[in-house]
Scaffold this motif. Sequence first.
Motif, PDB file in Angstrom:
ATOM      1  N   HIS A 469       0.859  -1.181   0.000  1.00  0.00           N
ATOM      2  CA  HIS A 469       0.000   0.000   0.000  1.00  0.00           C
ATOM      3  C   HIS A 469       0.895   1.232   0.000  1.00  0.00           C
ATOM      4  O   HIS A 469       1.865   1.304   0.755  1.00  0.00           O
ATOM      5  N   ARG A 470       0.599   2.203  -0.838  1.00  0.00           N
ATOM      6  CA  ARG A 470       1.336   3.460  -0.843  1.00  0.00           C
ATOM      7  C   ARG A 470       0.911   4.325   0.346  1.00  0.00           C
ATOM      8  O   ARG A 470      -0.238   4.266   0.790  1.00  0.00           O
ATOM      9  N   LEU A 471       1.831   5.158   0.818  1.00  0.00           N
ATOM     10  CA  LEU A 471       1.516   5.997   1.975  1.00  0.00           C
ATOM     11  C   LEU A 471       0.426   7.019   1.645  1.00  0.00           C
ATOM     12  O   LEU A 471      -0.471   7.266   2.462  1.00  0.00           O
ATOM     13  N   ASP A 472       0.468   7.591   0.448  1.00  0.00           N
ATOM     14  CA  ASP A 472      -0.581   8.540   0.096  1.00  0.00           C
ATOM     15  C   ASP A 472      -1.941   7.853   0.017  1.00  0.00           C
ATOM     16  O   ASP A 472      -2.969   8.427   0.409  1.00  0.00           O
ATOM     17  N   ASP A 473      -1.951   6.603  -0.440  1.00  0.00           N
ATOM     18  CA  ASP A 473      -3.204   5.843  -0.484  1.00  0.00           C
ATOM     19  C   ASP A 473      -3.680   5.482   0.925  1.00  0.00           C
ATOM     20  O   ASP A 473      -4.880   5.487   1.212  1.00  0.00           O
ATOM     21  N   LEU A 474      -2.743   5.162   1.818  1.00  0.00           N
ATOM     22  CA  LEU A 474      -3.108   4.840   3.196  1.00  0.00           C
ATOM     23  C   LEU A 474      -3.740   6.046   3.885  1.00  0.00           C
ATOM     24  O   LEU A 474      -4.761   5.922   4.571  1.00  0.00           O
ATOM     25  N   ILE A 475      -3.140   7.203   3.692  1.00  0.00           N
ATOM     26  CA  ILE A 475      -3.681   8.422   4.288  1.00  0.00           C
ATOM     27  C   ILE A 475      -5.084   8.690   3.749  1.00  0.00           C
ATOM     28  O   ILE A 475      -5.994   9.065   4.494  1.00  0.00           O
ATOM     29  N   GLU A 476      -5.280   8.470   2.458  1.00  0.00           N
ATOM     30  CA  GLU A 476      -6.613   8.612   1.876  1.00  0.00           C
ATOM     31  C   GLU A 476      -7.584   7.604   2.485  1.00  0.00           C
ATOM     32  O   GLU A 476      -8.757   7.916   2.726  1.00  0.00           O
ATOM     33  N   SER A 477      -7.110   6.392   2.755  1.00  0.00           N
ATOM     34  CA  SER A 477      -7.963   5.365   3.351  1.00  0.00           C
ATOM     35  C   SER A 477      -8.460   5.788   4.722  1.00  0.00           C
ATOM     36  O   SER A 477      -9.606   5.522   5.089  1.00  0.00           O
ATOM     37  N   ILE A 478      -7.609   6.434   5.499  1.00  0.00           N
ATOM     38  CA  ILE A 478      -8.001   6.886   6.840  1.00  0.00           C
ATOM     39  C   ILE A 478      -8.965   8.061   6.744  1.00  0.00           C
ATOM     40  O   ILE A 478      -9.991   8.088   7.427  1.00  0.00           O
ATOM     41  N   GLY A 479      -8.615   9.034   5.920  1.00  0.00           N
ATOM     42  CA  GLY A 479      -9.568  10.091   5.630  1.00  0.00           C
ATOM     43  C   GLY A 479      -9.566  11.276   6.565  1.00  0.00           C
ATOM     44  O   GLY A 479     -10.511  12.056   6.563  1.00  0.00           O
ATOM     45  N   ILE A 480      -8.529  11.432   7.401  1.00  0.00           N
ATOM     46  CA  ILE A 480      -8.411  12.663   8.188  1.00  0.00           C
ATOM     47  C   ILE A 480      -7.181  13.425   7.697  1.00  0.00           C
ATOM     48  O   ILE A 480      -6.385  12.898   6.911  1.00  0.00           O
ATOM     49  N   GLN A 481      -7.020  14.645   8.143  1.00  0.00           N
ATOM     50  CA  GLN A 481      -5.952  15.491   7.632  1.00  0.00           C
ATOM     51  C   GLN A 481      -4.585  14.827   7.843  1.00  0.00           C
ATOM     52  O   GLN A 481      -4.274  14.372   8.950  1.00  0.00           O
ATOM     53  N   PRO A 482      -3.760  14.767   6.787  1.00  0.00           N
ATOM     54  CA  PRO A 482      -2.445  14.118   6.899  1.00  0.00           C
ATOM     55  C   PRO A 482      -1.594  14.661   8.038  1.00  0.00           C
ATOM     56  O   PRO A 482      -0.856  13.906   8.678  1.00  0.00           O
ATOM     57  N   CYS A 483      -1.713  15.969   8.321  1.00  0.00           N
ATOM     58  CA  CYS A 483      -0.884  16.564   9.369  1.00  0.00           C
ATOM     59  C   CYS A 483      -1.249  16.054  10.756  1.00  0.00           C
ATOM     60  O   CYS A 483      -0.494  16.247  11.714  1.00  0.00           O
ATOM     61  N   LYS A 484      -2.399  15.385  10.900  1.00  0.00           N
ATOM     62  CA  LYS A 484      -2.832  14.854  12.188  1.00  0.00           C
ATOM     63  C   LYS A 484      -2.421  13.402  12.402  1.00  0.00           C
ATOM     64  O   LYS A 484      -2.708  12.827  13.445  1.00  0.00           O
ATOM     65  N   LEU A 485      -1.755  12.801  11.419  1.00  0.00           N
ATOM     66  CA  LEU A 485      -1.401  11.380  11.478  1.00  0.00           C
ATOM     67  C   LEU A 485       0.085  11.188  11.717  1.00  0.00           C
ATOM     68  O   LEU A 485       0.912  11.879  11.113  1.00  0.00           O
ATOM     69  N   CYS A 486       0.417  10.230  12.582  1.00  0.00           N
ATOM     70  CA  CYS A 486       1.814   9.804  12.726  1.00  0.00           C
ATOM     71  C   CYS A 486       2.087   8.708  11.709  1.00  0.00           C
ATOM     72  O   CYS A 486       1.415   7.668  11.701  1.00  0.00           O
ATOM     73  N   THR A 487       3.068   8.932  10.852  1.00  0.00           N
ATOM     74  CA  THR A 487       3.467   7.951   9.836  1.00  0.00           C
ATOM     75  C   THR A 487       4.954   7.609   9.977  1.00  0.00           C
ATOM     76  O   THR A 487       5.593   7.179   9.021  1.00  0.00           O
ATOM     77  N   TYR A 488       5.478   7.774  11.192  1.00  0.00           N
ATOM     78  CA  TYR A 488       6.916   7.650  11.430  1.00  0.00           C
ATOM     79  C   TYR A 488       7.479   6.308  10.974  1.00  0.00           C
ATOM     80  O   TYR A 488       8.566   6.245  10.388  1.00  0.00           O
ATOM     81  N   CYS A 489       6.775   5.214  11.240  1.00  0.00           N
ATOM     82  CA  CYS A 489       7.352   3.903  10.952  1.00  0.00           C
ATOM     83  C   CYS A 489       7.524   3.649   9.454  1.00  0.00           C
ATOM     84  O   CYS A 489       8.253   2.737   9.070  1.00  0.00           O
ATOM     85  N   TRP A 490       6.876   4.455   8.615  1.00  0.00           N
ATOM     86  CA  TRP A 490       7.004   4.299   7.172  1.00  0.00           C
ATOM     87  C   TRP A 490       7.919   5.333   6.528  1.00  0.00           C
ATOM     88  O   TRP A 490       8.628   5.020   5.586  1.00  0.00           O
ATOM     89  N   ASN A 491       7.911   6.565   7.037  1.00  0.00           N
ATOM     90  CA  ASN A 491       8.739   7.584   6.393  1.00  0.00           C
ATOM     91  C   ASN A 491       9.700   8.292   7.348  1.00  0.00           C
ATOM     92  O   ASN A 491      10.435   9.189   6.925  1.00  0.00           O
ATOM     93  N   GLY A 492       9.673   7.921   8.637  1.00  0.00           N
ATOM     94  CA  GLY A 492      10.595   8.507   9.605  1.00  0.00           C
ATOM     95  C   GLY A 492      10.325   9.951   9.939  1.00  0.00           C
ATOM     96  O   GLY A 492      11.164  10.620  10.550  1.00  0.00           O
ATOM     97  N   LYS A 493       9.141  10.465   9.581  1.00  0.00           N
ATOM     98  CA  LYS A 493       8.827  11.861   9.832  1.00  0.00           C
ATOM     99  C   LYS A 493       7.985  11.993  11.091  1.00  0.00           C
ATOM    100  O   LYS A 493       6.960  11.320  11.217  1.00  0.00           O
ATOM    101  N   GLU A 494       8.412  12.833  12.014  1.00  0.00           N
ATOM    102  CA  GLU A 494       7.731  12.975  13.303  1.00  0.00           C
ATOM    103  C   GLU A 494       6.631  14.047  13.206  1.00  0.00           C
ATOM    104  O   GLU A 494       6.672  14.920  12.370  1.00  0.00           O
TER     105      GLU A 494
END
Length: 494
Positions: A469-494
């Motif tokens: 699954h692509r990260l942009d697709d995962l964020i779309e799947s969740i459906g809330i603002q990307p800035c409110k999500l922790c995606t550290y384990c995939w892209n290392g961004k806090e």
Amino acid sequence: MGGFFGVTSKEDCVMDLFFGTDYHSHLGTRRGGMAVYGKDGFQRSIHNIENSPFRTKFERDVEELKGRSGIGSISDNEPQPLLIQSHLGSFAIVTVGKINNEEELIRRAYENHHIHFMEMSGGRINATELTASIITQKQSLVEGLLHAQEIIDGSMTILILTPEGIYASRDRYGRTPVVIGRKDNAFCVSFESHAYINLGYHDYSELGPGEIVLVTPEGIQSLSKPRKEMKICSFLWVYYGYPTSSYEGVNVEEMRYRCGQILAQRDLGCRNCSHDCSGKSADCTKPAVPSEPSIRPDIVAGVPDSGIAHAIGYANESGIPFARPFIKYTPTWPRSFMPQNQSQRNLIAKMKLIPVDALIHNKSLLLIDDSIVRGTQLGETTEFLYQSGAKEVHIRPACPPLLFGCKYLNFSRSNSELDLITRRIIKEREGDHVTREILDDYADPDSQNYKEMVEKIRERLNFTSLKFHRLDDLIESIGIQPCKLCTYCWNGKE
């Protein structure tokens, strides 16, 4: 990781506390505990639940505990709730989270005249006891909770049971949820929103990041307003969360359907615009130009349990039948990640899955799992399917490749990032000196390094095909603002 449940009521709360805590058993595997406050003061019970369910271990305690308020915990690590006596009075405390600067905080505690800590097996300090020591450095519980939010590197969500009620403090960035339920004469506070539905509670509110409240039978008192910045863990929807729970208004099961739907759209070649490219969307200005499907499996299946909903979403979108080519046998086998030894976990995972020969033999299968961590279990499952007569095994993980160990929630037992199959392959390709710039390139699904890493994983685990699954697709799947999500384990961004 762990979970918690608390109740404060005008009547005895023990049965609600018992069942509400038990509903968090999917979040922890080692320790369970409950503490109540009543006319006899505080009472507490803690049991090892590694080889017996929470319900079995605590049935007798339910008859003995009495109180109108209480907190309970399921934990992967430290025993809790803890009973604390301090200058702030007596209280019980449970926590969910991870402390990265533990040594520094212990040193500070000693400098502030804290005399000692109880030592657990292996020489570790109980993180909940350490958190309590931080709180009691201040002149009130609220000041102490705010202090803990500021100085703990990681995340820490806290429930404190006192004679006046339950203090609930969501971690500073809201990485884990805290929801409030209400019924006549009682309120509850819970990690999982589904835990109180069958107990007669209905949704009342959800704490914001860093918010602190006091929960009493009469209502909720706000003690510290929510902070603006949120980084809730995306992996809650992908894997950890129970299907009937919702976080930030997004139901887990529904999100997983969307996740599978988008995975199918990628395979069908119809993700070339922001709308449904099957031509059903009246708003789509682009022609429907889906390419020829890259694969033609006979059935879609999910790895039990968390992969099943993702697979249903894929099947519904693709039109490929959903089936269960193996069945999970659970009456006597514990969860696969319960034993400390990795080889034992792998064996238990294998023993639990019983094949359905008629759905495997001479079939092409598309299998969706929530993620690939080490790759060991999914590789063995694939080999098991081949041995059972499968022609092809296509793998579609429901999240991107895991490149970084979680800094916040202890979501896996990995001791090193080299436990991740991705990092082992990157080390083989790049050597010992892997820069952050190199890792960023491997995290980019459009880069050549990403594609070659995925192909190497496919070869090593013997999959017929592999698409994450692509990260942009995962964020779309969740459906809330990307800035409110922790995606550290995939892209290392806090």
